[in-house]
Design a protein around this motif. Structure first.
Motif, PDB file in Angstrom:
ATOM      1  N   VAL A  53      60.909  79.004  29.813  1.00  0.00           N
ATOM      2  CA  VAL A  53      61.815  80.122  29.522  1.00  0.00           C
ATOM      3  C   VAL A  53      62.209  80.095  28.040  1.00  0.00           C
ATOM      4  O   VAL A  53      62.187  81.132  27.371  1.00  0.00           O
ATOM      5  CB  VAL A  53      63.064  80.086  30.440  1.00  0.00           C
ATOM      6  CG1 VAL A  53      64.148  81.030  29.950  1.00  0.00           C
ATOM      7  CG2 VAL A  53      62.673  80.425  31.876  1.00  0.00           C
ATOM      8  N   GLU A 106      59.070  81.031  25.844  1.00  0.00           N
ATOM      9  CA  GLU A 106      58.617  82.417  25.981  1.00  0.00           C
ATOM     10  C   GLU A 106      59.702  83.445  25.683  1.00  0.00           C
ATOM     11  O   GLU A 106      59.406  84.610  25.465  1.00  0.00           O
ATOM     12  CB  GLU A 106      58.074  82.657  27.399  1.00  0.00           C
ATOM     13  CG  GLU A 106      56.758  81.971  27.673  1.00  0.00           C
ATOM     14  CD  GLU A 106      55.619  82.520  26.833  1.00  0.00           C
ATOM     15  OE1 GLU A 106      55.282  83.713  26.970  1.00  0.00           O
ATOM     16  OE2 GLU A 106      55.055  81.742  26.038  1.00  0.00           O
ATOM     17  N   MET A 122      61.789  84.619  27.827  1.00  0.00           N
ATOM     18  CA  MET A 122      61.992  85.513  28.979  1.00  0.00           C
ATOM     19  C   MET A 122      62.048  84.677  30.256  1.00  0.00           C
ATOM     20  O   MET A 122      61.588  83.541  30.279  1.00  0.00           O
ATOM     21  CB  MET A 122      60.910  86.593  29.068  1.00  0.00           C
ATOM     22  CG  MET A 122      59.512  86.112  29.362  1.00  0.00           C
ATOM     23  SD  MET A 122      58.306  87.459  29.609  1.00  0.00           S
ATOM     24  CE  MET A 122      58.042  88.022  27.955  1.00  0.00           C
ATOM     25  N   SER A 123      62.625  85.242  31.290  1.00  0.00           N
ATOM     26  CA  SER A 123      62.780  84.534  32.559  1.00  0.00           C
ATOM     27  C   SER A 123      61.427  84.331  33.238  1.00  0.00           C
ATOM     28  O   SER A 123      60.450  85.026  32.933  1.00  0.00           O
ATOM     29  CB  SER A 123      63.706  85.324  33.490  1.00  0.00           C
ATOM     30  OG  SER A 123      63.050  86.496  33.942  1.00  0.00           O
ATOM     31  N   ASP A 130      60.369  87.492  34.862  1.00  0.00           N
ATOM     32  CA  ASP A 130      59.781  88.449  33.920  1.00  0.00           C
ATOM     33  C   ASP A 130      58.363  88.035  33.521  1.00  0.00           C
ATOM     34  O   ASP A 130      57.484  88.895  33.370  1.00  0.00           O
ATOM     35  CB  ASP A 130      60.660  88.604  32.676  1.00  0.00           C
ATOM     36  CG  ASP A 130      61.935  89.390  32.951  1.00  0.00           C
ATOM     37  OD1 ASP A 130      62.010  90.061  34.011  1.00  0.00           O
ATOM     38  OD2 ASP A 130      62.857  89.324  32.118  1.00  0.00           O
ATOM     39  N   GLN A 157      55.443  90.589  34.138  1.00  0.00           N
ATOM     40  CA  GLN A 157      54.777  91.186  32.985  1.00  0.00           C
ATOM     41  C   GLN A 157      53.404  90.586  32.687  1.00  0.00           C
ATOM     42  O   GLN A 157      52.527  91.273  32.178  1.00  0.00           O
ATOM     43  CB  GLN A 157      55.667  91.056  31.745  1.00  0.00           C
ATOM     44  CG  GLN A 157      56.942  91.864  31.855  1.00  0.00           C
ATOM     45  CD  GLN A 157      57.864  91.637  30.659  1.00  0.00           C
ATOM     46  OE1 GLN A 157      57.422  91.285  29.576  1.00  0.00           O
ATOM     47  NE2 GLN A 157      59.152  91.847  30.870  1.00  0.00           N
TER      48      GLN A 157
END
Length: 173
Positions: free
Chosen positions: A42, A45, A47-48, A51, A55
């Motif tokens: 996390v 990147e 992001m979670s 996500d 994505q």
């Protein structure tokens, strides 16, 4: 792990079984830093996990797991809490075996699903039956990889006491 480098204490098991919680307690007791592979991903990147899955997909996430694990296993003397699916890749199992002492936190999947908030776990969204099936599929991998299986503990504190005692005995040898 390089020769002469201290071992890592590695926690494996299903999502929600208590690896990070136990790792935090072990960190305080043993004075070792805790690194959670999911949290590390996390941070890297931005992001979670949800996500990343949404994505970029699971394959991309699994590649990130391996890259992150490779970096972490190059260091010693830490507690590594792994993502539940991380041990499924042979390359990851090799890295873990070479890096340290592996503890499988074996908590009942029904108890885990019913008693843990799994809302942010992409692979726990298909319901209890799917979660239990996933556990049953992973169980042989976890058991084959672990040096020690920690099961039937009445509380996280009991599991941590057991792990700390084994770790201390093993690292004194």
């Amino acid at each position: 792990m390089m020769e002469g480098q201290s071992k890592n204490l590695i926690l494996i098991g299903m999502m929600g079984c208590g690896k990070t919680t136990s790792g935090r307690r072990l960190s305080r007791i043993l004075g070792m830093p805790l690194v959670d592979t999911d949290q590390e991903i996390v941070c890297r990147e931005g992001m979670s996990i949800s996500d990343i899955f949404a994505q970029r997909g699971e394959t991309y996430f699994r590649t990130l797991e391996t890259e992150t694990l490779r970096d972490l296993c190059a260091r010693g003397g830490q507690i590594i809490a792994t993502g539940g699916g991380l041990p499924l890749r042979e390359e990851n199992r090799t890295l873990l075996r070479e890096s340290g002492l592996i503890f499988f936190l074996n908590r009942s999947p029904e108890e885990t699903f019913d008693g843990t908030d799994l809302a942010d776990r992409p692979l726990a969204q298909q319901g209890r039956e799917d979660f239990v099936r996933r556990y049953q599929q992973r169980l042989p991998v976890y058991r084959a990889l672990a040096h020690y299986e920690i099961a039937g503990c009445s509380s996280p504190a009991a599991a941590v006491r057991q792990i700390a005692a084994i770790w201390s005995a093993q690292t004194q040898m």
